[in-house]
Design a protein around this motif. Sequence first.
Motif, PDB file in Angstrom:
ATOM      1  N   CYS A 204     -84.922  27.145  60.953  1.00  0.00           N
ATOM      2  CA  CYS A 204     -83.721  27.252  60.116  1.00  0.00           C
ATOM      3  C   CYS A 204     -82.707  28.232  60.715  1.00  0.00           C
ATOM      4  N   ILE A 205     -83.173  29.408  61.107  1.00  0.00           N
ATOM      5  CA  ILE A 205     -82.234  30.412  61.608  1.00  0.00           C
ATOM      6  C   ILE A 205     -81.700  30.035  62.982  1.00  0.00           C
ATOM      7  N   TYR A 206     -82.527  29.386  63.813  1.00  0.00           N
ATOM      8  CA  TYR A 206     -82.056  28.958  65.123  1.00  0.00           C
ATOM      9  C   TYR A 206     -80.971  27.887  64.990  1.00  0.00           C
ATOM     10  N   SER A 207     -81.194  26.916  64.120  1.00  0.00           N
ATOM     11  CA  SER A 207     -80.188  25.862  63.934  1.00  0.00           C
ATOM     12  C   SER A 207     -78.906  26.423  63.325  1.00  0.00           C
ATOM     13  N   SER A 208     -79.037  27.405  62.418  1.00  0.00           N
ATOM     14  CA  SER A 208     -77.849  28.014  61.811  1.00  0.00           C
ATOM     15  C   SER A 208     -77.027  28.777  62.850  1.00  0.00           C
ATOM     16  N   LEU A 209     -77.685  29.572  63.686  1.00  0.00           N
ATOM     17  CA  LEU A 209     -76.968  30.320  64.720  1.00  0.00           C
ATOM     18  C   LEU A 209     -76.340  29.392  65.748  1.00  0.00           C
ATOM     19  N   LEU A 210     -77.010  28.292  66.060  1.00  0.00           N
ATOM     20  CA  LEU A 210     -76.460  27.347  67.035  1.00  0.00           C
ATOM     21  C   LEU A 210     -75.199  26.678  66.522  1.00  0.00           C
ATOM     22  N   THR A 211     -75.213  26.234  65.270  1.00  0.00           N
ATOM     23  CA  THR A 211     -74.014  25.621  64.696  1.00  0.00           C
ATOM     24  C   THR A 211     -72.872  26.629  64.574  1.00  0.00           C
ATOM     25  N   GLN A 212     -73.192  27.877  64.257  1.00  0.00           N
ATOM     26  CA  GLN A 212     -72.154  28.909  64.173  1.00  0.00           C
ATOM     27  C   GLN A 212     -71.531  29.182  65.538  1.00  0.00           C
ATOM     28  N   LYS A 213     -72.357  29.180  66.591  1.00  0.00           N
ATOM     29  CA  LYS A 213     -71.826  29.412  67.937  1.00  0.00           C
ATOM     30  C   LYS A 213     -70.874  28.299  68.352  1.00  0.00           C
TER      31      LYS A 213
ATOM     32  N   LYS B  16     -67.029  37.982  67.164  1.00  0.00           N
ATOM     33  CA  LYS B  16     -67.653  37.843  68.474  1.00  0.00           C
ATOM     34  C   LYS B  16     -69.026  37.197  68.393  1.00  0.00           C
ATOM     35  N   TYR B  17     -69.774  37.497  67.345  1.00  0.00           N
ATOM     36  CA  TYR B  17     -71.134  36.984  67.201  1.00  0.00           C
ATOM     37  C   TYR B  17     -71.260  36.234  65.874  1.00  0.00           C
ATOM     38  N   PRO B  18     -72.264  35.375  65.751  1.00  0.00           N
ATOM     39  CA  PRO B  18     -72.528  34.715  64.462  1.00  0.00           C
ATOM     40  C   PRO B  18     -72.940  35.736  63.404  1.00  0.00           C
ATOM     41  N   ILE B  19     -72.906  35.298  62.168  1.00  0.00           N
ATOM     42  CA  ILE B  19     -73.240  36.182  61.060  1.00  0.00           C
ATOM     43  C   ILE B  19     -74.549  35.733  60.414  1.00  0.00           C
ATOM     44  N   CYS B  20     -75.169  36.672  59.734  1.00  0.00           N
ATOM     45  CA  CYS B  20     -76.405  36.379  59.007  1.00  0.00           C
ATOM     46  C   CYS B  20     -76.057  35.536  57.785  1.00  0.00           C
ATOM     47  N   PRO B  21     -76.707  34.389  57.563  1.00  0.00           N
ATOM     48  CA  PRO B  21     -76.358  33.540  56.420  1.00  0.00           C
ATOM     49  C   PRO B  21     -76.554  34.229  55.073  1.00  0.00           C
ATOM     50  N   GLU B  22     -77.484  35.152  54.977  1.00  0.00           N
ATOM     51  CA  GLU B  22     -77.778  35.797  53.701  1.00  0.00           C
ATOM     52  C   GLU B  22     -77.024  37.112  53.546  1.00  0.00           C
ATOM     53  N   GLY B  23     -76.966  37.936  54.590  1.00  0.00           N
ATOM     54  CA  GLY B  23     -76.367  39.261  54.469  1.00  0.00           C
ATOM     55  C   GLY B  23     -74.912  39.343  54.872  1.00  0.00           C
ATOM     56  N   GLY B  24     -74.429  38.406  55.700  1.00  0.00           N
ATOM     57  CA  GLY B  24     -73.035  38.435  56.120  1.00  0.00           C
ATOM     58  C   GLY B  24     -72.737  39.388  57.257  1.00  0.00           C
ATOM     59  N   HIS B  25     -73.728  40.005  57.864  1.00  0.00           N
ATOM     60  CA  HIS B  25     -73.517  40.904  58.994  1.00  0.00           C
ATOM     61  C   HIS B  25     -73.728  40.138  60.304  1.00  0.00           C
ATOM     62  N   SER B  26     -73.248  40.705  61.416  1.00  0.00           N
ATOM     63  CA  SER B  26     -73.396  40.054  62.716  1.00  0.00           C
ATOM     64  C   SER B  26     -74.866  39.974  63.095  1.00  0.00           C
ATOM     65  N   LEU B  27     -75.239  38.869  63.728  1.00  0.00           N
ATOM     66  CA  LEU B  27     -76.645  38.619  64.033  1.00  0.00           C
ATOM     67  C   LEU B  27     -76.749  37.900  65.361  1.00  0.00           C
ATOM     68  N   ARG B  28     -77.665  38.371  66.203  1.00  0.00           N
ATOM     69  CA  ARG B  28     -77.974  37.731  67.485  1.00  0.00           C
ATOM     70  C   ARG B  28     -79.470  37.430  67.552  1.00  0.00           C
ATOM     71  N   LEU B  29     -79.826  36.581  68.505  1.00  0.00           N
ATOM     72  CA  LEU B  29     -81.222  36.164  68.600  1.00  0.00           C
ATOM     73  C   LEU B  29     -82.147  37.337  68.926  1.00  0.00           C
ATOM     74  N   LYS B  30     -81.674  38.243  69.756  1.00  0.00           N
ATOM     75  CA  LYS B  30     -82.527  39.362  70.146  1.00  0.00           C
ATOM     76  C   LYS B  30     -82.733  40.353  69.006  1.00  0.00           C
ATOM     77  N   GLN B  31     -81.961  40.243  67.922  1.00  0.00           N
ATOM     78  CA  GLN B  31     -82.136  41.127  66.773  1.00  0.00           C
ATOM     79  C   GLN B  31     -83.157  40.578  65.774  1.00  0.00           C
ATOM     80  N   LEU B  32     -83.675  39.390  66.025  1.00  0.00           N
ATOM     81  CA  LEU B  32     -84.674  38.804  65.142  1.00  0.00           C
ATOM     82  C   LEU B  32     -86.072  39.264  65.551  1.00  0.00           C
TER      83      LEU B  32
END
Length: 292
Positions: A66-75, A169-185
């Motif tokens: 779920c989170i990978y597909s969300s970040l990919l669509t946001q990118k 610059k970066y995608p956002i967290c779907p739940e929190g609204g803050h910037s999120l990258r793959l390495k932060q998971l």
Amino acid sequence: MPQRHSKNRINGANFTYEERQLATYGTNKAKLGKDSFRKFEHCCLCLQAVLDPMICEKGHLYCKECIYSSLLTQKKKLKKQRKLYEKQRKKLLKEQEQQKQIEQEQQISEFRKLETNVIQDSIVASSYSSSNNNNNNENDNKSEGLKNNFWLPSQTPETANEKLKKPPKYPICPEGGHSLRLKQLTTVNFTLINERDLTEDDDYVRQEDNYQCPVCCKQLTNNLKAYVLKNCGCVICKKCIDTVVKKDTEPSCYVCNTKILPNDLIKISTSGTGYSSKSNIIAKKFTVGAVF
């Protein structure tokens, strides 16, 4: 005479409490119970039991897919927005340069007028005014023609004043609204209930609410605060971390003996519970006040 009860329907002028609750108009209120909140082990996106759980730095739990597909669509969306923003920025820079050139030409023409004679000024002024009048008439005719063509996209009020904002610059967290990258998971390793009694040959069927703290063996729910260790991904409840883990001279994970630093704890964000003291959330529905 029997005592009047609110559930007794009568032909009185005023509604009883029971009749007001059954009415389909007016403001209806209802308190949200336990079933209305997301469960502890459910994904914030699909709202189902997590598969390959991952957590962000703010404690929001997701399925890996779920989170990978969300970040990919946001990118992909951000990439398109950046192209449109760059196109708009170049257009604005070009308009500013053209405006500067026009101002410079006006300053040069004014300087020439001061240097020339009065007669030449009058001749130039008459010719310039006639040419300007012709140009103004042509521009007025064009503008009137464009105003009549109201169906053109360029004549809509939205397109004229619409300005794109600079995309993040970066995608956002779907739940929190803050910037999120793959390495932060961080990958989460939950401890199943009675996992020690299982063998490799057992066909264990995963059910809901089947995670526990590996130290005290308490079931993890929305009522129990839990933390994820960044280095190993193990999940331990807050009470065990305060009483067992942090009291050691060199804090380490109870399960895998991985060293723990002060910034390695991620608190899992949970929804509310059914108790009024912790989550007094009331849903309201506004409808017509009266029907005639």
